[in-house]
Design an enzyme around this catalytic site. Sequence first.
Site, PDB file in Angstrom:
ATOM      1  N   GLU A   1      12.861  -9.450   1.029  1.00  0.00           N
ATOM      2  CA  GLU A   1      12.072  -8.313   1.514  1.00  0.00           C
ATOM      3  C   GLU A   1      12.868  -7.044   1.265  1.00  0.00           C
ATOM      4  OE1 GLU A   1      11.440  -8.487   5.733  1.00  0.00           O
ATOM      5  OE2 GLU A   1      10.374  -6.562   5.806  1.00  0.00           O
TER       6      GLU A   1
ATOM      7  N   ALA B   1       3.442  -0.945   4.666  1.00  0.00           N
ATOM      8  CA  ALA B   1       2.937  -0.977   6.046  1.00  0.00           C
ATOM      9  C   ALA B   1       2.490  -2.375   6.467  1.00  0.00           C
ATOM     10  CB  ALA B   1       1.797   0.012   6.200  1.00  0.00           C
TER      11      ALA B   1
ATOM     12  N   ARG C   1       5.124  11.105  -2.451  1.00  0.00           N
ATOM     13  CA  ARG C   1       4.877  10.741  -1.044  1.00  0.00           C
ATOM     14  C   ARG C   1       6.154  10.912  -0.217  1.00  0.00           C
ATOM     15  NH1 ARG C   1       4.706   4.556   1.156  1.00  0.00           N
ATOM     16  NH2 ARG C   1       4.092   5.049   3.286  1.00  0.00           N
TER      17      ARG C   1
ATOM     18  N   TYR D   1      11.339   8.779   1.076  1.00  0.00           N
ATOM     19  CA  TYR D   1      11.300   7.720   0.052  1.00  0.00           C
ATOM     20  C   TYR D   1      11.962   8.116  -1.271  1.00  0.00           C
ATOM     21  CZ  TYR D   1       7.995   5.702   3.351  1.00  0.00           C
ATOM     22  OH  TYR D   1       7.426   5.180   4.486  1.00  0.00           O
TER      23      TYR D   1
ATOM     24  N   ARG E   1      13.873   4.354  11.921  1.00  0.00           N
ATOM     25  CA  ARG E   1      12.639   5.143  11.954  1.00  0.00           C
ATOM     26  C   ARG E   1      11.843   4.876  13.234  1.00  0.00           C
ATOM     27  NH1 ARG E   1       9.627   4.799   6.443  1.00  0.00           N
ATOM     28  NH2 ARG E   1       8.569   6.576   7.452  1.00  0.00           N
TER      29      ARG E   1
ATOM     30  N   PRO F   1       0.790  -1.225   0.000  1.00  0.00           N
ATOM     31  CA  PRO F   1       0.000   0.000   0.000  1.00  0.00           C
ATOM     32  C   PRO F   1       0.828   1.285   0.000  1.00  0.00           C
ATOM     33  CG  PRO F   1      -0.124  -1.111   2.125  1.00  0.00           C
ATOM     34  CD  PRO F   1       0.525  -2.060   1.172  1.00  0.00           C
ATOM     35  N   ASN F   2       0.304   2.249  -0.733  1.00  0.00           N
ATOM     36  CA  ASN F   2       0.836   3.617  -0.836  1.00  0.00           C
ATOM     37  C   ASN F   2       2.109   3.730  -1.682  1.00  0.00           C
ATOM     38  OD1 ASN F   2      -1.172   4.916   0.884  1.00  0.00           O
ATOM     39  ND2 ASN F   2      -0.250   3.713   2.526  1.00  0.00           N
TER      40      ASN F   2
ATOM     41  N   ASN G   1       8.088  -5.613  -1.396  1.00  0.00           N
ATOM     42  CA  ASN G   1       8.053  -4.487  -0.471  1.00  0.00           C
ATOM     43  C   ASN G   1       6.623  -4.444   0.061  1.00  0.00           C
ATOM     44  OD1 ASN G   1       7.975  -2.156   0.980  1.00  0.00           O
ATOM     45  ND2 ASN G   1       8.992  -0.887  -0.588  1.00  0.00           N
TER      46      ASN G   1
ATOM     47  N   HIS H   1      12.853  -2.652   1.506  1.00  0.00           N
ATOM     48  CA  HIS H   1      12.259  -1.375   1.906  1.00  0.00           C
ATOM     49  C   HIS H   1      13.164  -0.265   1.393  1.00  0.00           C
ATOM     50  CE1 HIS H   1       9.445  -3.303   4.656  1.00  0.00           C
ATOM     51  NE2 HIS H   1      10.445  -4.069   5.017  1.00  0.00           N
ATOM     52  N   LEU H   2      12.546   0.783   0.886  1.00  0.00           N
ATOM     53  CA  LEU H   2      13.326   1.934   0.425  1.00  0.00           C
ATOM     54  C   LEU H   2      14.069   2.582   1.590  1.00  0.00           C
ATOM     55  CD1 LEU H   2      10.274   3.042  -1.552  1.00  0.00           C
ATOM     56  CD2 LEU H   2      12.457   2.830  -2.705  1.00  0.00           C
ATOM     57  N   SER H   3      13.350   2.781   2.693  1.00  0.00           N
ATOM     58  CA  SER H   3      13.936   3.434   3.865  1.00  0.00           C
ATOM     59  C   SER H   3      14.522   2.378   4.802  1.00  0.00           C
ATOM     60  CB  SER H   3      12.858   4.243   4.598  1.00  0.00           C
ATOM     61  OG  SER H   3      11.820   3.389   5.055  1.00  0.00           O
TER      62      SER H   3
ATOM     63  N   HIS I   1       4.476  -4.564   8.949  1.00  0.00           N
ATOM     64  CA  HIS I   1       4.406  -4.368  10.399  1.00  0.00           C
ATOM     65  C   HIS I   1       3.093  -4.830  11.007  1.00  0.00           C
ATOM     66  CE1 HIS I   1       7.719  -1.896   9.127  1.00  0.00           C
ATOM     67  NE2 HIS I   1       6.917  -1.042   8.519  1.00  0.00           N
TER      68      HIS I   1
HETATM   69  C1  DQA Z   1       8.445   1.053   3.406  1.00  0.00           C
HETATM   70  C2  DQA Z   1       8.612   1.207   4.926  1.00  0.00           C
HETATM   71  C3  DQA Z   1       7.305   0.972   5.652  1.00  0.00           C
HETATM   72  O1  DQA Z   1       7.471   1.138   7.045  1.00  0.00           O
HETATM   73  C4  DQA Z   1       6.246   1.945   5.184  1.00  0.00           C
HETATM   74  O2  DQA Z   1       5.006   1.660   5.783  1.00  0.00           O
HETATM   75  C5  DQA Z   1       6.132   2.011   3.689  1.00  0.00           C
HETATM   76  C6  DQA Z   1       7.347   1.932   2.876  1.00  0.00           C
HETATM   77  C7  DQA Z   1       9.734   1.395   2.650  1.00  0.00           C
HETATM   78  O3  DQA Z   1       9.848   0.995   1.488  1.00  0.00           O
HETATM   79  O4  DQA Z   1      10.620   2.082   3.181  1.00  0.00           O
HETATM   80  O5  DQA Z   1       5.041   2.213   3.161  1.00  0.00           O
HETATM   81  O6  DQA Z   1       8.146  -0.319   3.130  1.00  0.00           O
END
Ligand code: DQA
Length: 152
Positions: free
Chosen positions: A98, A77, A18, A23, A107, A10-11, A74, A100-102, A80
């Site tokens: 797995e 959210a 965003r 990101y 965080r 999502p997102n 990826n 994640h960009l960040s 978690h």
């Molecule tokens: C994310 C990190 C997640 O905590 C967050 O909810 C995202 C993006 C990342 O790619 O850094 O939506 O997966």
Amino acid sequence: MNTIYILNGPNLNLLGTREPEIYGKTTLADIEQMCQDFGASRALAIQFLQTNHEGQLVDWIQEAAQKAQGLLINPAAYSHTSLAVRDALSACQIPVVEVHLSNIHRREPFRHLSYVSQVATGIICGFGADGYLLGLQALLCLLGNERGPRRS
Ligand code: DQA
């Protein structure tokens, strides 16, 4: 030819606008193009998908387990929160990376736990969009198509 599924949660469709300070400014379309170019150079068929819906992600994970040799995900959210995503990945017999960009560990504390990490083959986070290419490289190594890191 090996097939790799790249699933985005999502997102991530909002990448580019965003929270760019977290990101980056690279869009999801840019990331797909990077992955498709990498795949074309390594004879990989890339299936690149994004959804905002948990059940859809579960369906695609099950599909990847049937049709692909590797999975890059990826889960955003859902990393978690989602036992359903975790369990779907746990049932996969193929390698799972797995991404994640960040760097989720730098965080908020609620991002430090990823249920997905408990069942992933490996994790890449904190390298922005390049993390997707690092993940594809890792999958190639796991599939025996390229050398991994030296062990001696
Ligand atoms: C994310 C990190 C997640 O905590 C967050 O909810 C995202 C993006 C990342 O790619 O850094 O939506 O997966």
